[in-house]
Write a protein that holds these residues in place. Structure first.
Motif, PDB file in Angstrom:
ATOM      1  N   LEU A   1       0.835  -1.204   0.000  1.00 30.63           N
ATOM      2  CA  LEU A   1       0.000   0.000   0.000  1.00 30.63           C
ATOM      3  C   LEU A   1       0.868   1.251   0.000  1.00 30.63           C
ATOM      4  N   ALA A   2       1.923   1.235   0.818  1.00 30.33           N
ATOM      5  CA  ALA A   2       2.806   2.395   0.910  1.00 30.33           C
ATOM      6  C   ALA A   2       3.501   2.663  -0.423  1.00 30.33           C
ATOM      7  N   GLU A   3       3.879   1.607  -1.121  1.00 22.03           N
ATOM      8  CA  GLU A   3       4.542   1.775  -2.412  1.00 22.03           C
ATOM      9  C   GLU A   3       3.624   2.472  -3.406  1.00 22.03           C
ATOM     10  N   ARG A   4       2.347   2.138  -3.360  1.00 22.63           N
ATOM     11  CA  ARG A   4       1.416   2.686  -4.347  1.00 22.63           C
ATOM     12  C   ARG A   4       1.022   4.132  -4.061  1.00 22.63           C
ATOM     13  N   VAL A   5       0.990   4.536  -2.807  1.00 24.89           N
ATOM     14  CA  VAL A   5       0.604   5.931  -2.517  1.00 24.89           C
ATOM     15  C   VAL A   5       1.818   6.855  -2.440  1.00 24.89           C
ATOM     16  N   GLY A   6       3.017   6.301  -2.449  1.00 28.07           N
ATOM     17  CA  GLY A   6       4.225   7.103  -2.557  1.00 28.07           C
ATOM     18  C   GLY A   6       4.583   7.898  -1.318  1.00 28.07           C
ATOM     19  N   ASP A   7       5.623   8.712  -1.460  1.00 27.54           N
ATOM     20  CA  ASP A   7       6.140   9.481  -0.333  1.00 27.54           C
ATOM     21  C   ASP A   7       5.176  10.552   0.143  1.00 27.54           C
ATOM     22  N   SER A   8       4.256  10.965  -0.723  1.00 26.50           N
ATOM     23  CA  SER A   8       3.296  12.002  -0.325  1.00 26.50           C
ATOM     24  C   SER A   8       2.003  11.415   0.227  1.00 26.50           C
ATOM     25  N   GLY A   9       1.878  10.089   0.230  1.00 23.07           N
ATOM     26  CA  GLY A   9       0.680   9.441   0.751  1.00 23.07           C
ATOM     27  C   GLY A   9       0.857   8.987   2.185  1.00 23.07           C
ATOM     28  N   THR A  10      -0.233   8.483   2.762  1.00 24.47           N
ATOM     29  CA  THR A  10      -0.222   7.985   4.138  1.00 24.47           C
ATOM     30  C   THR A  10      -0.956   6.652   4.188  1.00 24.47           C
ATOM     31  N   VAL A  11      -0.365   5.698   4.884  1.00 20.62           N
ATOM     32  CA  VAL A  11      -1.002   4.403   5.098  1.00 20.62           C
ATOM     33  C   VAL A  11      -1.235   4.231   6.590  1.00 20.62           C
ATOM     34  N   ILE A  12      -2.478   3.905   6.957  1.00 18.07           N
ATOM     35  CA  ILE A  12      -2.839   3.705   8.355  1.00 18.07           C
ATOM     36  C   ILE A  12      -3.247   2.240   8.535  1.00 18.07           C
ATOM     37  N   GLY A  13      -2.517   1.537   9.375  1.00 17.69           N
ATOM     38  CA  GLY A  13      -2.864   0.166   9.701  1.00 17.69           C
ATOM     39  C   GLY A  13      -3.456   0.101  11.099  1.00 17.69           C
ATOM     40  N   VAL A  14      -4.630  -0.505  11.219  1.00 18.86           N
ATOM     41  CA  VAL A  14      -5.329  -0.591  12.505  1.00 18.86           C
ATOM     42  C   VAL A  14      -5.540  -2.049  12.870  1.00 18.86           C
ATOM     43  N   ASP A  15      -5.231  -2.393  14.110  1.00 17.98           N
ATOM     44  CA  ASP A  15      -5.507  -3.732  14.621  1.00 17.98           C
ATOM     45  C   ASP A  15      -5.682  -3.631  16.132  1.00 17.98           C
ATOM     46  N   HIS A  16      -6.399  -4.595  16.713  1.00 14.33           N
ATOM     47  CA  HIS A  16      -6.651  -4.559  18.159  1.00 14.33           C
ATOM     48  C   HIS A  16      -5.675  -5.422  18.946  1.00 14.33           C
ATOM     49  N   ASP A  17      -4.872  -6.239  18.242  1.00 19.72           N
ATOM     50  CA  ASP A  17      -4.001  -7.209  18.896  1.00 19.72           C
ATOM     51  C   ASP A  17      -2.594  -6.625  19.046  1.00 19.72           C
ATOM     52  N   PRO A  18      -2.116  -6.435  20.282  1.00 15.43           N
ATOM     53  CA  PRO A  18      -0.777  -5.861  20.476  1.00 15.43           C
ATOM     54  C   PRO A  18       0.333  -6.661  19.797  1.00 15.43           C
ATOM     55  N   ALA A  19       0.217  -7.991  19.777  1.00 13.25           N
ATOM     56  CA  ALA A  19       1.242  -8.807  19.130  1.00 13.25           C
ATOM     57  C   ALA A  19       1.273  -8.553  17.630  1.00 13.25           C
TER      58      ALA A  19
ATOM     59  N   ARG B   1       4.394  -6.799  15.265  1.00 16.63           N
ATOM     60  CA  ARG B   1       4.941  -7.346  14.014  1.00 16.63           C
ATOM     61  C   ARG B   1       4.773  -6.350  12.873  1.00 16.63           C
ATOM     62  N   ALA B   2       3.641  -5.653  12.844  1.00 19.88           N
ATOM     63  CA  ALA B   2       3.411  -4.659  11.789  1.00 19.88           C
ATOM     64  C   ALA B   2       4.432  -3.529  11.879  1.00 19.88           C
ATOM     65  N   ARG B   3       4.740  -3.102  13.088  1.00 16.60           N
ATOM     66  CA  ARG B   3       5.734  -2.033  13.246  1.00 16.60           C
ATOM     67  C   ARG B   3       7.116  -2.508  12.787  1.00 16.60           C
ATOM     68  N   GLU B   4       7.438  -3.759  13.075  1.00 15.74           N
ATOM     69  CA  GLU B   4       8.716  -4.304  12.620  1.00 15.74           C
ATOM     70  C   GLU B   4       8.808  -4.292  11.092  1.00 15.74           C
ATOM     71  N   ARG B   5       7.719  -4.651  10.434  1.00 13.53           N
ATOM     72  CA  ARG B   5       7.718  -4.737   8.978  1.00 13.53           C
ATOM     73  C   ARG B   5       7.751  -3.368   8.309  1.00 13.53           C
ATOM     74  N   THR B   6       7.354  -2.324   9.014  1.00  5.89           N
ATOM     75  CA  THR B   6       7.216  -1.011   8.386  1.00  5.89           C
ATOM     76  C   THR B   6       8.077   0.065   9.039  1.00  5.89           C
ATOM     77  N   ASN B   7       9.038  -0.332   9.876  1.00 10.21           N
ATOM     78  CA  ASN B   7       9.790   0.697  10.612  1.00 10.21           C
ATOM     79  C   ASN B   7      10.674   1.551   9.710  1.00 10.21           C
ATOM     80  N   ASP B   8      10.885   1.130   8.458  1.00 12.26           N
ATOM     81  CA  ASP B   8      11.638   1.954   7.519  1.00 12.26           C
ATOM     82  C   ASP B   8      10.733   2.674   6.517  1.00 12.26           C
ATOM     83  N   LEU B   9       9.438   2.676   6.812  1.00 16.49           N
ATOM     84  CA  LEU B   9       8.459   3.349   5.942  1.00 16.49           C
ATOM     85  C   LEU B   9       7.807   4.478   6.741  1.00 16.49           C
ATOM     86  N   PRO B  10       8.345   5.683   6.667  1.00 16.22           N
ATOM     87  CA  PRO B  10       7.889   6.768   7.539  1.00 16.22           C
ATOM     88  C   PRO B  10       6.444   7.192   7.314  1.00 16.22           C
ATOM     89  N   ARG B  11       5.872   6.878   6.165  1.00 15.92           N
ATOM     90  CA  ARG B  11       4.494   7.299   5.888  1.00 15.92           C
ATOM     91  C   ARG B  11       3.462   6.266   6.328  1.00 15.92           C
TER      92      ARG B  11
END
Length: 257
Positions: A58-76, A80-90
């Motif tokens: 999703l982040a690749e498609r909306v580019g540096d000027s876009g924003t991707v919001i991931g929502v989940d209720h499970d802390p675990a 994992r989501a933060r680990e996968r996206t920690n180099d994607l500032p948007r």
């Protein structure tokens, strides 16, 4: 008493990542992303993002000027989501529930809910929350299975049918929401743009056992007295002998605000 030697279910995050990486998972996800028509600079919401499976795409498609919001209720899952996206500032990871989305009203250009509504308490409420978050004209992608359509080839057809009935009745909260997805979306106030059905096919027994829970769920059905023990064990043992086939129908709905 002996039990069926099915594959133990891994932690939920690993399970979701492996299922998404399989051939069947990749195909429908690619189709859903293409139909969302994501564009540079948009804000896109992934409800029930899990371990962040789709966030990089999703982040690749909306580019540096876009924003991707991931929502989940499970802390675990969020970890994992933060680990996968920690180099994607948007990419923003937010803890929240589908029934109370942590998103300002009218701020989302695109959104997706993928195999989440079958688990939530009230699918209609979750869709109402999604409509609240979406801007006028926003495009929404929904994807859910219909587990009544699960078929597993076996010489013992009646036990295969009993396994599907057990899966539908006991293992998934809203097991047939796939067929109702367009109706639910329309009742929430969305305009239906497209309804598609795909059929994930499993030819590898071990992959199907992992993804569909053949051994795990058959053992539960046996333990609860829903399927005869000897018959259930013979059914499962026979699945790995010779060519294997299983499939189900997955429904995708593209709609707009």
């Amino acid at each position: 008493m002996s039990s069926i030697p099915g594959v133990p279910r891994p932690d939920q995050a690993s399970y979701m990542l492996r299922a998404a990486a399989g051939e069947a998972g990749r195909a429908y996800k690619q189709q859903l992303l293409d139909l969302l028509d994501l564009r540079e600079g948009q804000t896109v919401l992934d409800v029930g993002c899990g371990p962040g499976t789709d966030l990089p795409a999703l982040a690749e498609r909306v580019g540096d000027s876009g924003t991707v919001i991931g929502v989940d209720h499970d802390p675990a899952m969020l970890a994992r989501a933060r680990e996968r996206t920690n180099d994607l500032p948007r990419v923003e990871i937010r803890e929240g529930d589908a029934h109370a989305l942590p998103v300002e009203p009218g701020t989302v250009d695109r959104a997706k809910i993928d195999r989440v509504l079958m688990h939530v308490a009230e699918p209609a409420d979750a869709l109402a929350q999604l409509r609240r978050a979406a801007r006028p004209g926003a495009r929404i992608g929904l994807a859910e299975p219909d587990w009544d359509t699960l078929i597993v080839d076996a010489e013992d057809l009646e036990t295969s049918r009993a396994f599907t009935r057990y899966t539908t009745a006991e293992m998934v909260r809203h097991a047939t929401i796939g067929r109702s997805l367009a109706r639910f979306a329309a009742q929430a106030g969305f305009r239906i743009e497209a309804v598609l059905a795909t059929t994930p096919v499993f030819r590898d027994f071990h992959e199907a056992d992992h993804t569909l829970g053949l051994g795990r769920n058959m053992q539960k059905a046996v333990d609860e007295g829903r399927i005869d023990r000897d018959r259930g064990h013979r059914w499962f043992a026979g699945l790995s002998q010779g060519p294997f086939y299983a499939s189900f129908t997955l429904v995708s709905v593209i709609c707009s605000r």
